[in-house]
Design an enzyme around this catalytic site. Sequence first.
Site, PDB file in Angstrom:
ATOM      1  N   PHE A 141      39.880  39.765  35.326  1.00 16.15           N
ATOM      2  CA  PHE A 141      39.029  39.060  36.290  1.00 16.15           C
ATOM      3  C   PHE A 141      39.823  38.388  37.398  1.00 16.15           C
ATOM      4  O   PHE A 141      39.259  37.916  38.380  1.00 16.15           O
ATOM      5  CB  PHE A 141      38.192  38.002  35.569  1.00 16.15           C
ATOM      6  CG  PHE A 141      39.013  37.122  34.652  1.00 16.15           C
ATOM      7  CD1 PHE A 141      39.973  36.261  35.152  1.00 16.15           C
ATOM      8  CD2 PHE A 141      38.816  37.174  33.280  1.00 16.15           C
ATOM      9  CE1 PHE A 141      40.734  35.462  34.308  1.00 16.15           C
ATOM     10  CE2 PHE A 141      39.572  36.369  32.429  1.00 16.15           C
ATOM     11  CZ  PHE A 141      40.533  35.509  32.946  1.00 16.15           C
ATOM     12  N   ASN A 184      31.726  37.311  35.107  1.00 17.69           N
ATOM     13  CA  ASN A 184      33.164  37.558  35.141  1.00 17.69           C
ATOM     14  C   ASN A 184      33.480  38.784  35.992  1.00 17.69           C
ATOM     15  O   ASN A 184      33.222  39.912  35.571  1.00 17.69           O
ATOM     16  CB  ASN A 184      33.661  37.813  33.724  1.00 17.69           C
ATOM     17  CG  ASN A 184      34.538  36.696  33.189  1.00 17.69           C
ATOM     18  OD1 ASN A 184      34.989  36.765  32.069  1.00 17.69           O
ATOM     19  ND2 ASN A 184      34.789  35.685  33.968  1.00 17.69           N
ATOM     20  N   HIS A 226      26.971  27.584  35.894  1.00 16.16           N
ATOM     21  CA  HIS A 226      27.930  28.120  36.861  1.00 16.16           C
ATOM     22  C   HIS A 226      27.337  28.290  38.263  1.00 16.16           C
ATOM     23  O   HIS A 226      28.060  28.611  39.210  1.00 16.16           O
ATOM     24  CB  HIS A 226      28.482  29.458  36.378  1.00 16.16           C
ATOM     25  CG  HIS A 226      29.524  29.320  35.311  1.00 16.16           C
ATOM     26  ND1 HIS A 226      29.305  28.624  34.140  1.00 16.16           N
ATOM     27  CD2 HIS A 226      30.810  29.775  35.234  1.00 16.16           C
ATOM     28  CE1 HIS A 226      30.398  28.663  33.398  1.00 16.16           C
ATOM     29  NE2 HIS A 226      31.329  29.348  34.036  1.00 16.16           N
ATOM     30  N   GLU A 280      42.484  27.290  33.520  1.00 14.58           N
ATOM     31  CA  GLU A 280      42.631  28.234  34.631  1.00 14.58           C
ATOM     32  C   GLU A 280      43.604  27.606  35.624  1.00 14.58           C
ATOM     33  O   GLU A 280      43.221  27.058  36.655  1.00 14.58           O
ATOM     34  CB  GLU A 280      41.260  28.509  35.245  1.00 14.58           C
ATOM     35  CG  GLU A 280      40.315  29.156  34.229  1.00 14.58           C
ATOM     36  CD  GLU A 280      38.851  29.142  34.644  1.00 14.58           C
ATOM     37  OE1 GLU A 280      38.557  28.684  35.764  1.00 14.58           O
ATOM     38  OE2 GLU A 280      38.009  29.582  33.838  1.00 14.58           O
ATOM     39  N   ARG A 320      54.545  49.595  75.891  1.00 19.41           N
ATOM     40  CA  ARG A 320      55.485  50.581  75.361  1.00 19.41           C
ATOM     41  C   ARG A 320      55.484  50.626  73.828  1.00 19.41           C
ATOM     42  O   ARG A 320      55.687  51.680  73.234  1.00 19.41           O
ATOM     43  CB  ARG A 320      56.888  50.238  75.875  1.00 19.41           C
ATOM     44  CG  ARG A 320      57.932  51.258  75.513  1.00 19.41           C
ATOM     45  CD  ARG A 320      59.297  51.039  76.137  1.00 19.41           C
ATOM     46  NE  ARG A 320      59.539  49.754  76.705  1.00 19.41           N
ATOM     47  CZ  ARG A 320      60.642  49.013  76.457  1.00 19.41           C
ATOM     48  NH1 ARG A 320      61.539  49.448  75.609  1.00 19.41           N
ATOM     49  NH2 ARG A 320      60.826  47.856  77.052  1.00 19.41           N
ATOM     50  N   TYR A 349      35.698  35.439  21.815  1.00 17.24           N
ATOM     51  CA  TYR A 349      35.523  34.597  23.002  1.00 17.24           C
ATOM     52  C   TYR A 349      34.343  35.071  23.844  1.00 17.24           C
ATOM     53  O   TYR A 349      34.186  36.259  24.122  1.00 17.24           O
ATOM     54  CB  TYR A 349      36.789  34.618  23.871  1.00 17.24           C
ATOM     55  CG  TYR A 349      36.587  33.954  25.227  1.00 17.24           C
ATOM     56  CD1 TYR A 349      36.486  32.576  25.324  1.00 17.24           C
ATOM     57  CD2 TYR A 349      36.436  34.715  26.375  1.00 17.24           C
ATOM     58  CE1 TYR A 349      36.263  31.964  26.544  1.00 17.24           C
ATOM     59  CE2 TYR A 349      36.214  34.118  27.606  1.00 17.24           C
ATOM     60  CZ  TYR A 349      36.122  32.737  27.682  1.00 17.24           C
ATOM     61  OH  TYR A 349      35.884  32.135  28.891  1.00 17.24           O
ATOM     62  N   TYR A 351      56.578  45.393  76.375  1.00 15.38           N
ATOM     63  CA  TYR A 351      56.390  45.778  74.977  1.00 15.38           C
ATOM     64  C   TYR A 351      54.921  45.999  74.622  1.00 15.38           C
ATOM     65  O   TYR A 351      54.596  46.861  73.804  1.00 15.38           O
ATOM     66  CB  TYR A 351      56.939  44.682  74.050  1.00 15.38           C
ATOM     67  CG  TYR A 351      58.438  44.673  73.904  1.00 15.38           C
ATOM     68  CD1 TYR A 351      59.262  45.468  74.687  1.00 15.38           C
ATOM     69  CD2 TYR A 351      59.035  43.838  72.971  1.00 15.38           C
ATOM     70  CE1 TYR A 351      60.630  45.438  74.552  1.00 15.38           C
ATOM     71  CE2 TYR A 351      60.407  43.804  72.816  1.00 15.38           C
ATOM     72  CZ  TYR A 351      61.212  44.601  73.606  1.00 15.38           C
ATOM     73  OH  TYR A 351      62.569  44.563  73.455  1.00 15.38           O
TER      74      TYR A 351
END
Length: 507
Positions: free
Chosen positions: A334, A195, A83, A419, A285, A53, A282
Site C-alpha cells: 500500500f 488500503n 477513516h 506508520e 538551439r 490483521y 540555448y
Amino acid sequence: MSVALSGNDLTFPQLYDVALRGEQVQLTASAIERMKASRVVVERLVGSGDTAYGINTGFGKLASVRISTEQVRQLQVNLVRSHACGLGAPLSEAETRAMMLLRANALAKGFSGVRPQVVETLCQMLNTKVHPLIPSQGSVGASGDLAPLAHLAQVVIGEGRAVFQGKVLPGGEAMKHAGITPVALQAKEGLSLLNGTQGMLALLSLALREADILVDTADVAAALSLDALRGSPGAFDARIMHARAYAGAATTARNLAHLNEGSQIRESHRSAEKDKRVQDAYSLRCTPQVHGAVRDSLAQAREMAAVELNSATDNPLVFVRDANNGDIISGGNFHGQPLAMAADQAAIAIATLGGIVERRIEQMTNPLTSMLPAFLTPEPGLNSGFMIAQVTAAALTSENKALATPHSVDSISTSGNQEDYVSMGMSGARRLEHMLVNLRHTIAIELLCACQGIDLLAPLQTGALAKKAYQVVRGSSHKVSEDRPLAADIEALSTVVAGGTLSALLR
C-alpha cells in the site's frame, strides 16, 4: 465495447476511456473465480478463530486488539466511517471515475479476499454514474490513500455523499435512484476498499495524459518561435541526436525539422548578410535536449504508474494455495513511495518545460534579441504589445518552480508512530493539475507571440506543417495590430491546446 477488468491488463487508454468518456466496465469470469477462491481463505480463517490483521484485529496501532467473531462485520463498517476524514475541494468527475476504476481493478486481481459483489457494485456505480464526493485532502500516502478511499467506500455501503445526475445526494439515496443495492460489508472488505494507492495513481495517470499533449504542443510552439526568431535548423541534425542517443531528444528534433520543412523564413535567414549570429540562444538551439529530457522523464514516470495499474496494493494479501488452503500475509504494498517519486519526476518535468517556453517568449518580446519590433507590436511606445504577456508567463513559470519542490522526500509520522515513514504521494500528485494549467497558459502565450512574430515577417511564410499550427492559433486569436486585452485570447487558445488539436499535428 465495455472495458473488461481482470486485474492484470488494464491500460492507460482504457483508463482514459472510462474516466473521461464514461465507458462501461465489467468483470471478467477469471477475475470472479479468483475472488471467490481468495474469499474462501478469508472465511475459513474467520471460522477457525485464528488471528489475522485487519480481519479480526484492530488497525494500525490497534493491530494487537483482538475482535470477536460477532463484531467482525461491525469492525469493517466502523473502519470506513472512522477513516472518512477527508477535507478540501472534491476530486473532479474524471479523477473520481479513475479512482473507482483503479480500485475495482486492484480488487479484481483476487489477492484481497473480497466477494465479487464488492467489485461488481463499483462497476455498477461507474456504469450508472454514481460518483462519490471525495475530498482531495487528507492522505499522506502511507497505507495508501485511506481518507479518500474511505469516502469512496462510504457510498459503496450506502453512506456518505455522491453526485448523481448533476446533484449532490446522500450516498444511500444516490444508490437507490441508480437501482444499486449497497454492500453489507463482511470480514476484511472494508479494509480492502481503503488500503490502496488509487487516489494518487488516478491523479498521476490523468496528469501524464495532459503532460503528453503539452510536450508535443511545446514542440509545435518552439518550431513557430524558431521561425519568428529566424533561428537555424542546424542544431536539429539527426547526426547530432545520434551522437547522444536519448529517445526524447531525437523525437523533438524530428518534430522541429518536420514542422518547419519548406520554411521561406529559414531560407531568407541563410542568405541574410546582416545577420551575423553564429549560434542561437540555448532556448532555441537546445530545444531537443530540454524538451527531450522532459519526454524521457515523463516516460519513466509513466512506466512506474503502468506497474501500479495492475498491482495489488491491499494489506494483508490473500494467496490461494489450493481449493481449501491459502496464506494471509501482511506486507507494505500500500505504500505510495513509487508513485510519490513518479509524481515528483513529472512535476520537475512540467516546471522545466515551462521554463524554456518562457525563455523563448522573452527572446521574442525583447528587441535586443528578437530583431523584431519591441514587444512584437508595430508601434512600440504607443502600444505595449506582448510586454505583459511575457510578465504573465514569467509569473506562471516561477509559480511552477515553487510547486515542483519534491514531496516524496518529506515524511511525517502518523498512527501512533506505527506508520512512521509516509510517501506524501497524494499531495505530490494533487499539485500536478495546477502546474499543468500554468504550463498550458504559458505555451499558449508562446504560440501567440510566435504567430505575431511570423506575421511581422510577412510576406515570408513558415513551413507547411507549421502553417497549419499558425492557422489553428489564428482561429482563436487574430493578429495584434494595436493594444487589446489578451487574457481572453490566452484562455481561448489554452482550451484549444488542452483539446489536443495542436499536438495532433505531429501524428
